[in-house]
Design an enzyme around this catalytic site. Structure first.
Site, mmCIF file in Angstrom:
data_model
loop_
_atom_site.group_PDB
_atom_site.id
_atom_site.type_symbol
_atom_site.label_atom_id
_atom_site.label_comp_id
_atom_site.label_asym_id
_atom_site.label_seq_id
_atom_site.Cartn_x
_atom_site.Cartn_y
_atom_site.Cartn_z
ATOM 1 N N SER A 159 0.843 -1.193 0.000
ATOM 2 C CA SER A 159 0.000 0.000 0.000
ATOM 3 C C SER A 159 0.882 1.248 0.000
ATOM 4 O O SER A 159 1.751 1.387 -0.843
ATOM 5 C CB SER A 159 -0.962 -0.044 1.189
ATOM 6 O OG SER A 159 -2.001 0.880 1.018
ATOM 7 N N HIS A 299 -6.818 -6.380 0.955
ATOM 8 C CA HIS A 299 -5.695 -5.469 0.761
ATOM 9 C C HIS A 299 -4.511 -5.885 1.628
ATOM 10 O O HIS A 299 -4.642 -6.099 2.833
ATOM 11 C CB HIS A 299 -6.138 -4.042 1.113
ATOM 12 C CG HIS A 299 -5.123 -2.997 0.765
ATOM 13 N ND1 HIS A 299 -4.332 -3.047 -0.353
ATOM 14 C CD2 HIS A 299 -4.786 -1.837 1.410
ATOM 15 C CE1 HIS A 299 -3.550 -1.983 -0.403
ATOM 16 N NE2 HIS A 299 -3.805 -1.236 0.655
#
Length: 350
Positions: A159, A299
């Site tokens: 991320s 994620h």
């Protein structure tokens, strides 16, 4: 370019463009860098322009490690499967990037030395990792580092930390392998393609440049604020940073299930930068994996489908026990069509 020998100069031009328009300048080696390496930590001391800082990073060695071993520097520890890293004989180094430079205020240890240069927080992170490598190299040369092999260093993060891992590896040519994971806008995603507003299978579009700028301006240098609404005038994009890795190893791990990550823009940047690898005759040194073909792919979750690409990259670029076998493996829902963007043929360089 007509010769491979010209790549060094061309890479320097790309680096200058990335610094000028996107990230700001990364300073070189400071006046003084010293430190120590042990089996559980690396300590770094820096002096420059009458100012000084100290920081340390923790080290976790693989089971049965003897002699200098490869290592992967993980921003925030990284999100890769630690069992795979240990099985492959790779140590992990945990880097606290936000202490080096805040992604919101661009302040921290880096600015304590250089002040507010307008460089992105990612440049600060890259500068900090370079100082770790300085210590690893200098201590090896002095006969005091038989723990980590400084010629076999990887960098990873997921991320926002994937953005940093991507930038860190692009700037420091001593890093043998970059593994940015799910980095999205401000990371691997090509700006020009983000601006086409691609939508993922969850119905969400890629995070826009304005949104990324508002969320954390430190993901970019201050100069980028003048161009984020008109990136087509910038003589560089993130595929330029992919190219800056060449001929070193790069494995981009993605997650096409989450539209906000703009996977089609990440695949496009990796594949376009991969054309430079192809021209240099090392196209197997760059790889892209789009993640799971269906939900769930949460994620920063590392899934079995990505285990083999990771092992292949480690064996090719860190342990050097196998020939490079990089592959472009996007998912159908996020496969870029480069013919929409490239109207030239990749040259074969002498």
């Amino acid at each position: 370019m007509s010769k491979k020998s010209e790549w060094r100069c061309r890479r320097a031009e790309l680096k200058k463009a990335v610094e000028t328009y996107i990230h700001g300048e990364k300073p070189g080696r400071p006046d003084t860098v010293t430190g120590s390496v042990s089996r559980d930590s690396i300590k770094v001391h820096v002096e420059h322009g009458g100012k000084s800082i100290d920081f340390s990073v923790s080290v976790s060695l693989p089971g049965g490690a003897s002699g200098p071993v490869p290592a992967i520097i993980g921003l925030g520890g990284g999100s890769l499967d630690k069992a795979i890293l240990s099985e492959e004989g790779v140590a992990t180094i945990n880097f606290n990037n936000n202490a080096m430079s805040s992604e919101t205020g661009r302040t921290g240890l880096f600015s304590n030395i250089y002040g507010n240069t307008g460089a992105s927080a990612q440049v600060g992170w890259a500068w900090g990792v370079s100082r770790i490598i300085d210590v690893l190299v200098d201590e090896r040369d002095a006969g005091r580092n038989d723990v980590i092999d400084p010629t076999a260093i990887g960098v990873t993060g997921c991320s926002r930390l994937g953005k940093g891992a991507f930038t860190i590896g692009a700037f420091d040519e001593r890093i043998a392998l970059g593994i940015p994971q799910e980095s999205g806008t401000g990371g691997v995603s090509a700006f020009r393609i983000v601006n086409t507003n691609p939508v993922g299978p969850n119905g969400k579009p890629a995070q826009s440049l304005n949104s990324a700028w508002s969320e954390a301006q430190g993901w970019f240098g201050t100069a980028f604020g003048n161009y984020r609404s008109n990136v087509n005038v910038i003589p560089a994009d993130t595929h330029s940073m992919v190219a800056m890795y060449a001929p070193r190893g790069l494995l981009v791990l993605d997650n096409s299930r989450i539209g906000e990550l703009g996977s089609i823009a990440q695949h496009a940047a990796t594949a376009a930068g991969g054309e430079v690898y192809k021209a240099l005759g090392v196209e197997k040194n760059v790889a892209y994996h789009g993640g799971r073909p269906s939900d769930p792919h949460n994620h920063c979750g590392f899934y079995p489908e990505q285990a083999e690409p990771l092992r292949r990259a480690i064996r090719a670029h860190l342990t050097r026990t196998a020939e490079p076998d990089g592959r472009m493996e996007p998912q159908p829902v996020a496969t870029a069509d480069l013919t929409e963007w490239i109207d030239w043929d990749t040259p074969t360089l002498d």
